[in-house]
Scaffold this active site. Structure first.
Site, PDB file in Angstrom:
ATOM      1  N   ARG A 114       1.115  -1.400   0.036  1.00  0.00           N
ATOM      2  CA  ARG A 114       0.280  -0.095  -0.168  1.00  0.00           C
ATOM      3  C   ARG A 114       1.113   1.258  -0.382  1.00  0.00           C
ATOM      4  O   ARG A 114       2.156   1.547   0.683  1.00  0.00           O
ATOM      5  CB  ARG A 114      -0.839   0.066   1.357  1.00  0.00           C
ATOM      6  N   ASP A 142       1.514   4.460   1.288  1.00  0.00           N
ATOM      7  CA  ASP A 142       0.740   5.487   2.078  1.00  0.00           C
ATOM      8  C   ASP A 142       1.111   6.571   1.860  1.00  0.00           C
ATOM      9  O   ASP A 142       2.537   7.270   1.708  1.00  0.00           O
ATOM     10  CB  ASP A 142       1.331   5.353   3.231  1.00  0.00           C
ATOM     11  N   GLU A 174      -3.195   4.822  -1.961  1.00  0.00           N
ATOM     12  CA  GLU A 174      -4.005   5.207  -0.761  1.00  0.00           C
ATOM     13  C   GLU A 174      -4.291   7.378  -1.021  1.00  0.00           C
ATOM     14  O   GLU A 174      -3.218   7.311  -0.655  1.00  0.00           O
ATOM     15  CB  GLU A 174      -3.134   4.829   0.666  1.00  0.00           C
TER      16      GLU A 174
END
EC number: 2.4.1.7
Length: 491
Positions: free
Chosen positions: A191, A193, A233
């Site tokens: 992910r 971030d 994200e």
């Protein structure tokens, strides 16, 4: 990624211990519910200024909760997602401490971003006004070097999260090292971030500019070459999300949580239906995460309309505050220490006034929406706002980040709403229809969502005027009709 429900959790806050205990929970109490798990930051330390999102060492598992061997073992049984914290590292990292001690003579000077690297001639008020600020203070924090010189470092989030210069050779090597560590440890997905904030350029917003797209593409390519896929994200204007989705493996559908809340609180289904007709299909759906409920994902931008009007957004926020008995108001914005002023901090269960049926309807809508569903551990257990933890830490997001243990998990699993949610998860996992074609229609209070894959079909019909919701399943030979009220009653 398997098209089954996934779990989002901290290893220690759910299991009460660490990664081995989380592995045990998934294999026993939570068996059959999740084919994958997004383990929130397990790096050293897990208890920094932002619950692990400020790593001192991004390639080291915090020994208090486990080791890379524990990660590898869990990865042998299910798909693991881990966070590549793209934008920053901890001010307590050995690299930044060396910078403070050695100044520009440090071998790590180029790893971190200073104000004058982006604005060598100084920044005007007009330039600074273009930059979005997730926190209430500015984007820079002054640090004093051992020489006595004061330097403004970029700190997009908390003052102790020092932004990386990802365009420098050291910045790129840092990220490559983390990616390799993940690939060597049975991690399937990363992910990215806060990737939208990673590239800064004078005269721009320093958020999701053209160069950011190029940077995200480079990171995604690195992950793909290492055998992993990436999830970006980013909270942003809905059209930006659609554009991002065209360029990467996976994105979040962050518009879904507020749109579902709007439907259930106002009985107006039109904004939800309009969005799900155009939303990215290569997405991860969520209702709750370790962060707050995003608002900017449905808001307008630069005079362009959003998925909800400002009046609708204002009513939605007021409804969340009222439903949570004011708890969300205490945890959001300037009321508590927050790293994102554009979110409402609240458990999703409290945001729906702890109404079991409405909560189950919300989850059914999530599971029937295009994409792979992820369920946060607090959402799985229908946890209420943790006002005591909020009072203890004054960190707004902690209202939705409770510390549990096996006893509390076992008790929560016996709640009717949690049993019903578990049954709904199994329905979502077992039907082949969700690998097929999606249709949606709705008017005012009524919603119909349908999946068709050969002989298999799954249909969700919701009528908020009647407070009814029903799932219809067929595999070509047998048909099944399941009222959500029936699931809550144990049927």
């Amino acid at each position: 990624m398997k098209n089954n429900v996934q779990l989002i959790t901290y290893a220690d806050r759910l299991s009460g211990a660490g990664i081995p205990e989380l592995h045990e929970l998934l294999a026993n109490e939570l068996s059959g519910l999740f084919s994958g798990v997004h383990i929130l930051p397990f790096f050293y330390p897990i208890d920094g200024s932002d619950a692990g999102f400020d790593p001192i060492d991004h390639t080291r598992v915090d020994e208090r909760i486990g080791s890379w061997q524990d990660i590898k073992a869990l990865g042998s049984d299910c798909e693991i997602m881990a966070d590549l914290i793209v934008n920053h590292a901890s001010a307590e990292s050995s690299e930044f401490r060396d910078v403070l001690a050695q100044g520009k003579g440090s071998a790590y000077w180029d790893l971190f971003l200073t104000k004058d690297k982006v604005f060598p001639g100084g920044a005007s008020e007009e330039q600074l006004a273009l930059i979005p600020r997730p926190k209430t203070s500015g984007c820079f924090t002054p640090y004093t070097l051992a020489t006595g010189e004061q330097v403004d470092f970029w700190t997009t989030f908390t003052d102790s999260q020092i932004d990386l210069d990802v365009k420098s050779g050291l910045g790129r090597e840092y990220l490559k090292k983390v990616i390799k560590t993940f690939a060597d440890s049975n991690i399937s997905y990363i992910r990215l971030d806060a990737a939208g904030f990673a590239i800064k350029k004078a005269g721009t917003s320093c958020f999701m500019i053209d160069e950011t797209f190029d940077f995200i593409n480079e990171l995604s390519d690195l992950a793909n070459k290492a055998g992993m896929k990436s999830l970006v994200e980013i909270h942003s204007y809905y059209k930006t999300q659609i554009e991002i989705a065209k360029r990467v493996n996976l994105v979040y559908d962050f518009a879904l949580p507020p749109l579902v809340l709007h439907y259930l609180s106002s009985q107006d289904v039109v904004p939800l239906v309009n969005w799900l007709k155009i939303s990215p299909r290569n997405c991860i759906t969520v209702l709750d995460t370790h962060d707050g409920i995003g608002i900017e994902d449905v808001a307008g931008k630069d005079g362009l309309p959003g998925l909800l009007s400002q009046e609708q957004i204002d009513k939605l926020i007021a409804a969340i505050h009222a439903n949570s008995g004011g708890g969300s108001e205490k945890a959001s914005g300037a009321a508590a220490s927050n790293v994102d002023i554009y979110q409402v901090n609240c458990t999703y269960y409290d945001a729906l006034a702890k109404n079991d049926l409405n909560y189950l309807i919300a989850r059914a809508i999530q599971f029937f929406s295009p994409g792979v569903p992820q369920v946060y551990y607090g959402g799985l257990l229908a946890l209420e706002n943790d006002l005591q933890l909020l009072a203890d830490t004054n960190v707004g997001r902690d209202i939705n980040r409770s510390y549990l243990n096996k006893t509390r998990v076992a008790a929560a699993m016996e709640k009717p709403v949690v049993k019903a949610l578990s049954a709904l998860i199994r329905i979502r996992n077992q039907s082949k229809a969700f690998d097929g074609l999606f249709e949606i229609s709705g008017d005012k209070q009524k919603l119909c969502m349908k999946w068709l894959n050969g002989q298999s079909s799954a249909r969700l019909v919701v009528d908020m005027a009647q407070q009814q919701a029903t799932v219809f399943l067929s595999d070509g030979e047998t048909q099944q009709q399941i009222a959500l009220e029936q699931l809550l009653a144990g049927g």
